[in-house]
Design a protein around this motif. Structure first.
Motif, short mmCIF file in Angstrom:
data_model
loop_
_atom_site.label_atom_id
_atom_site.label_comp_id
_atom_site.label_asym_id
_atom_site.label_seq_id
_atom_site.Cartn_x
_atom_site.Cartn_y
_atom_site.Cartn_z
N ARG A 111 -4.64 12.06 -2.20
CA ARG A 111 -3.48 11.27 -1.79
C ARG A 111 -3.33 11.21 -0.27
N MET A 112 -4.43 11.42 0.44
CA MET A 112 -4.39 11.51 1.89
C MET A 112 -3.78 10.27 2.54
N ALA A 113 -4.16 9.08 2.12
CA ALA A 113 -3.65 7.86 2.74
C ALA A 113 -2.14 7.75 2.58
N SER A 114 -1.66 8.02 1.39
CA SER A 114 -0.23 7.97 1.11
C SER A 114 0.52 9.02 1.94
N VAL A 115 0.00 10.21 1.99
CA VAL A 115 0.64 11.30 2.74
C VAL A 115 0.73 10.94 4.22
N LYS A 116 -0.34 10.42 4.77
CA LYS A 116 -0.32 10.04 6.18
C LYS A 116 0.69 8.91 6.44
N ARG A 117 0.71 7.94 5.55
CA ARG A 117 1.64 6.82 5.72
C ARG A 117 3.09 7.29 5.68
N TYR A 118 3.46 8.03 4.63
CA TYR A 118 4.84 8.47 4.50
C TYR A 118 5.20 9.61 5.46
N GLY A 119 4.20 10.35 5.91
CA GLY A 119 4.44 11.44 6.85
C GLY A 119 4.41 11.00 8.30
#
Length: 122
Positions: A111-119
């Motif tokens: 879920r790296m892409a999602s985590v980076k986006r929301y983080g």
């Protein structure tokens, strides 16, 4: 816990989300050490985040899941969804803090892409 799980799933599938939460809460309270409790917390968080638009409560469900022992397979996804929930709750600093934890624990995470986006991370 299986009967409660079946009832919760039926309520969820028929979009009776509040009733589903009631059954999930009973699983968590009555069977806190079972694998169903972990699954119930995860599902609770998803319902709160996606269906009831209660991101603060969703984040708390994902935090509780992380505190349980076992169920490592859910913990990565729960942490990623926690980041999303904090972001949607209007708490970008908390989202970033938890995103950094995710990156440290799961450097090759799904879920790296999602985590980076929301983080808020590059």
């Amino acid at each position: 816990p299986e009967d409660l799980w079946y009832a919760a799933d039926t309520m969820r599938r028929t979009r009776r989300y509040q009733q589903a939460l009631g059954y999930l809460d009973r699983i968590i309270a009555r069977h806190p050490r079972s694998s169903r409790a972990s699954s119930a917390l995860f599902t609770r968080g998803k319902i709160l985040l996606r269906n009831l638009q209660r991101p603060d409560d969703a984040a708390q469900a994902f935090v509780r899941l992380e505190q349980l022992s076992g169920m490592a397979s859910l913990k990565e996804d729960a942490l990623a969804r926690e980041v999303e929930a904090w972001f949607k709750a209007g708490k970008p600093r908390k989202a970033k803090e938890r995103a950094l934890v995710y990156l440290q624990r799961y450097p090759q995470g799904r879920r790296m892409a999602s985590v980076k986006r929301y983080g808020g991370l590059p």
